[in-house]
Design a protein around this motif. Structure first.
Motif, PDB file in Angstrom:
ATOM      1  N   TYR A   1       0.976  -1.351  -0.153  1.00  0.00           N
ATOM      2  CA  TYR A   1      -0.052   0.016   0.067  1.00  0.00           C
ATOM      3  C   TYR A   1       0.976   1.224   0.000  1.00  0.00           C
ATOM      4  N   LEU A   2       1.525   1.607  -1.370  1.00  0.00           N
ATOM      5  CA  LEU A   2       2.643   2.708  -1.248  1.00  0.00           C
ATOM      6  C   LEU A   2       2.164   3.073  -2.685  1.00  0.00           C
ATOM      7  N   ASP A   3       2.486   4.656  -2.632  1.00  0.00           N
ATOM      8  CA  ASP A   3       2.777   5.329  -3.928  1.00  0.00           C
ATOM      9  C   ASP A   3       3.968   5.073  -4.483  1.00  0.00           C
ATOM     10  N   ASN A   4       4.168   5.597  -5.650  1.00  0.00           N
ATOM     11  CA  ASN A   4       5.588   5.639  -6.584  1.00  0.00           C
ATOM     12  C   ASN A   4       6.807   5.927  -5.602  1.00  0.00           C
ATOM     13  N   CYS A   5       7.430   5.158  -5.166  1.00  0.00           N
ATOM     14  CA  CYS A   5       8.651   5.482  -4.477  1.00  0.00           C
ATOM     15  C   CYS A   5       9.641   4.457  -4.616  1.00  0.00           C
ATOM     16  N   PRO A   6      10.959   4.549  -4.135  1.00  0.00           N
ATOM     17  CA  PRO A   6      11.852   3.348  -4.362  1.00  0.00           C
ATOM     18  C   PRO A   6      11.298   2.216  -3.207  1.00  0.00           C
ATOM     19  N   GLU A   7      10.678   2.497  -2.160  1.00  0.00           N
ATOM     20  CA  GLU A   7      10.385   1.357  -1.195  1.00  0.00           C
ATOM     21  C   GLU A   7       9.253   0.497  -1.987  1.00  0.00           C
TER      22      GLU A   7
ATOM     23  N   VAL B   1       0.355  -8.306  -3.474  1.00  0.00           N
ATOM     24  CA  VAL B   1      -0.849  -8.013  -3.603  1.00  0.00           C
ATOM     25  C   VAL B   1      -0.771  -6.413  -3.650  1.00  0.00           C
ATOM     26  N   PRO B   2      -0.642  -5.744  -4.843  1.00  0.00           N
ATOM     27  CA  PRO B   2      -0.586  -4.387  -4.691  1.00  0.00           C
ATOM     28  C   PRO B   2      -1.895  -3.811  -4.693  1.00  0.00           C
ATOM     29  N   ILE B   3      -1.921  -2.772  -3.864  1.00  0.00           N
ATOM     30  CA  ILE B   3      -3.541  -2.021  -3.713  1.00  0.00           C
ATOM     31  C   ILE B   3      -3.544  -0.555  -4.094  1.00  0.00           C
ATOM     32  N   ASN B   4      -4.366  -0.186  -4.853  1.00  0.00           N
ATOM     33  CA  ASN B   4      -4.617   1.296  -5.179  1.00  0.00           C
ATOM     34  C   ASN B   4      -4.612   1.963  -3.699  1.00  0.00           C
ATOM     35  N   TYR B   5      -3.642   2.844  -3.670  1.00  0.00           N
ATOM     36  CA  TYR B   5      -3.541   3.890  -2.477  1.00  0.00           C
ATOM     37  C   TYR B   5      -4.772   4.849  -2.483  1.00  0.00           C
ATOM     38  N   MET B   6      -5.647   4.891  -3.626  1.00  0.00           N
ATOM     39  CA  MET B   6      -6.509   5.932  -3.642  1.00  0.00           C
ATOM     40  C   MET B   6      -7.776   5.314  -3.175  1.00  0.00           C
ATOM     41  N   PHE B   7      -7.920   4.167  -2.728  1.00  0.00           N
ATOM     42  CA  PHE B   7      -8.893   3.301  -2.304  1.00  0.00           C
ATOM     43  C   PHE B   7      -9.230   3.705  -0.884  1.00  0.00           C
ATOM     44  N   LYS B   8     -10.601   3.833  -0.573  1.00  0.00           N
ATOM     45  CA  LYS B   8     -10.972   4.041   0.931  1.00  0.00           C
ATOM     46  C   LYS B   8     -11.013   2.804   1.544  1.00  0.00           C
ATOM     47  N   SER B   9     -11.602   2.752   2.792  1.00  0.00           N
ATOM     48  CA  SER B   9     -11.465   1.736   3.755  1.00  0.00           C
ATOM     49  C   SER B   9     -12.169   0.485   3.217  1.00  0.00           C
TER      50      SER B   9
ATOM     51  N   ASN C   1     -16.974   9.848   1.012  1.00  0.00           N
ATOM     52  CA  ASN C   1     -16.565   9.334   2.090  1.00  0.00           C
ATOM     53  C   ASN C   1     -16.587   7.613   2.119  1.00  0.00           C
ATOM     54  N   HIS C   2     -16.872   7.079   0.760  1.00  0.00           N
ATOM     55  CA  HIS C   2     -16.836   5.751   0.544  1.00  0.00           C
ATOM     56  C   HIS C   2     -16.151   5.211  -0.689  1.00  0.00           C
ATOM     57  N   LEU C   3     -15.730   6.028  -1.555  1.00  0.00           N
ATOM     58  CA  LEU C   3     -15.202   5.806  -2.651  1.00  0.00           C
ATOM     59  C   LEU C   3     -13.921   6.580  -3.260  1.00  0.00           C
ATOM     60  N   ALA C   4     -13.128   5.803  -3.842  1.00  0.00           N
ATOM     61  CA  ALA C   4     -11.857   6.556  -4.446  1.00  0.00           C
ATOM     62  C   ALA C   4     -12.244   7.634  -5.402  1.00  0.00           C
ATOM     63  N   SER C   5     -11.391   8.851  -5.304  1.00  0.00           N
ATOM     64  CA  SER C   5     -12.084   9.967  -6.047  1.00  0.00           C
ATOM     65  C   SER C   5     -12.317   9.846  -7.404  1.00  0.00           C
ATOM     66  N   TYR C   6     -11.608   8.981  -8.108  1.00  0.00           N
ATOM     67  CA  TYR C   6     -11.890   8.843  -9.710  1.00  0.00           C
ATOM     68  C   TYR C   6     -13.345   7.877  -9.907  1.00  0.00           C
ATOM     69  N   LYS C   7     -13.538   7.401  -8.839  1.00  0.00           N
ATOM     70  CA  LYS C   7     -14.833   6.615  -8.950  1.00  0.00           C
ATOM     71  C   LYS C   7     -16.228   7.497  -8.897  1.00  0.00           C
TER      72      LYS C   7
END
Length: 517
Positions: free
Chosen positions: A60-66, A82-90, A478-484
């Motif tokens: 659960y990371l954005d683009n970075c060396p880590e 298991v890569p997860i979209n960091y824009m996802f909400k809970s 409050n429930h969805l990622a902004s692009y949704k």
């Protein structure tokens, strides 16, 4: 050299080019030897913590060396990424963590509190590791590094072993985990690198999110396979900085989604036009477009304006993801997704009975090859529908021309593609219908000049409701990622329905086509 797993891929390049820069991130430069060492030590640390072969570990990371270090460390530990979209909400994140039975999450300072808040609802989640030291009780990447001399730290992975589970929207509206093996991902990196004719002297710029299959293969696995350099950015914004980094680091391979090329071909900003753009991007020799359909006019205008080859391809998460590409040397056709990237990948266009169709006839595009996934995780029915007789049924409607080039005509699925990110209407509808003042909801995708497509929702409110468009948007945030979140909200007294009471989305889509005509 034949590679058995992705861990060997990084090791292979580190042995050949130990002192060469692998990653550039801001002012930080990491060599291949340093990248390999960091991944090895973190892998050993994960094993020491109790991560076993086959365990699922989320990123659960954005683009970075880590992200890159964590990705390869998990694989070297014998676990599954298991890569997860960091824009996802809970709600979205919780579903993926539970569905894949994740035992550990690698994250960063920016998202640590969010992941901690979810931990008590994820029964299988035992460990959280942060890229940076934040809390004493939460280990960071450095503190979990293990002892490489211990024999139990070595895990042997084979081609057929599961490497990554990438979640993609499915017919139920809930994301489904596409299981990709080491062979799937290695073969796709090899085939794609040959198709775009890249080598160790190339420099890639990664402005797309690495949790996405397109960026992971084209902007990470390919350059690390061939010993090339990656200039890593968190975002495409600000674009002025992208141009500066292209010039400073002599970027030769530029990969983006169609909306970026649309902006570039239309731009009249003085900071670009003050000097010939070709001088600004002099090192760029190939541009690649993926993750969504490239408008024909954008393709023509871009190539005419910048005199650079723009290669449109096609792929899907279930195929690791690259399937086809317009050739670098040869004819590139507007509106076409090109030809299979290698002879190992076979494509057919078939009717509803699985019979091959002649050029010009529209049918479903199906794919076979070493890049095709093992299946969806714990989704037997979906696997029976999608994987048949050795072929992946994509759900995309397409046709061949007389020269074998492929054209996507429509999608069987209702998926909305927002800047290359899949949005499934059912998921949005379910959230909308949970609102106490909403009686019915229907979501469709409509064309958008900058994002390719955006969701639009049609709502029938309950009696006496005074809900406004602003209220709906605030609720969804409050429930969805902004692009949704739907760009447009329309209130109606009734929604068109079939005799069985099913909402007729085609009628709603038809309304939009009539308006836009």
């Amino acid at each position: 050299m034949e590679l058995n797993n992705l861990g060997e891929l990084l090791n292979f390049s580190a042995k050949r080019f130990p002192k060469k820069t692998a990653l550039i991130f801001g002012s930080k430069k990491i060599t291949y030897a340093q990248l390999e060492s960091a991944a090895l030590y973190l892998a050993a640390g994960l094993r020491k913590m109790g991560i076993d072969k086959g365990d699922r570990v989320a990123l659960y990371l954005d683009n970075c060396p880590e992200f890159v270090i964590g990705y390869y460390a998990i694989l070297k530990a014998g676990a599954v990424v298991v890569p997860i979209n960091y824009m996802f909400k809970s709600e979205e994140t919780e579903h993926i963590l539970n569905d894949s039975s994740v035992v550990a999450v690698l994250t960063s300072r920016a998202y640590l509190d969010f992941i901690i808040s979810l931990k008590k609802r994820i029964k299988t989640l035992k460990f959280i590791v942060s890229a940076q030291k934040v809390y004493q009780e939460i280990p960071d990447f450095l503190s979990v590094s293990g002892d490489l001399s211990l024999p139990e730290q070595t895990v042997v992975m084979q081609k057929e072993d599961l490497a990554v589970i990438l979640y993609t929207s499915g017919t139920t509206g809930k994301p489904k985990g596409a299981m990709l093996s080491h062979e799937n991902l290695i073969s796709n990196a090899v085939d794609s690198s040959r198709a775009i004719r890249v080598g160790r002297k190339d420099t890639f710029i990664c402005i797309l999110p690495l949790f996405h299959s397109f960026a992971a293969t084209v902007c990470m696995n390919i350059p690390l396979l061939i010993g090339a350099k990656i200039v890593l950015m968190k975002s495409v914004r600000p674009f002025r900085r992208v141009i500066r980094l292209i010039r400073r680091h002599r970027v030769s391979i530029f990969t983006a989604i169609p909306s970026v090329y649309s902006i570039l071909k239309d731009t009249k900003l003085p900071w670009i036009l003050s000097t010939p753009f070709i001088k600004l991007v002099n090192p760029v020799r190939v541009c690649i477009s993926g993750a969504a359909a490239l408008p024909a006019q954008t393709f023509r205008d871009f190539e005419n304006k910048f005199k650079l080859p723009l290669l449109e391809g096609y792929g899907l998460t279930e195929a690791s993801p690259v399937v086809t590409l317009n050739p670098l040397r040869g004819i590139r056709k507007a509106s076409s997704i090109g030809l299979p990237v290698s002879s190992r990948i076979k494509v057919r266009i078939v009717d509803e009975n699985g019979k091959d169709l002649p050029p010009g006839d529209v049918g479903e595009l199906i794919v076979s090859g070493p890049n095709v996934m093992r299946g969806y995780y714990l989704q037997e029915e979906a696997n029976r529908q999608t994987l048949r007789d050795g072929w992946l049924y994509t759900g995309d409607m397409a046709k061949f021309d007389s020269e074998g080039y492929i054209y996507i005509v429509d999608r069987k699925k209702d998926m909305v593609n927002v800047r290359g990110l899949n949005v499934y209407p059912r998921e949005i509808e379910e959230v909308l219908c949970r609102h106490p003042e909403i009686k019915e909801a229907a979501v469709v995708g409509i064309a958008d000049a900058h994002k390719g497509e955006v969701p639009k929702c049609y709502l029938v409110l309950k009696e006496k409701s005074k809900l406004t468009e602003r209220d709906v948007t605030a609720y969804l945030k409050n429930h969805l990622a902004s692009y949704k979140i739907p760009k447009y909200v329309e209130f109606r007294q009734l929604l068109p329905k079939s005799a069985t009471g099913k909402i007729l989305k085609r009628a709603l889509s038809g309304d939009e086509e009539a308006v836009n005509a």
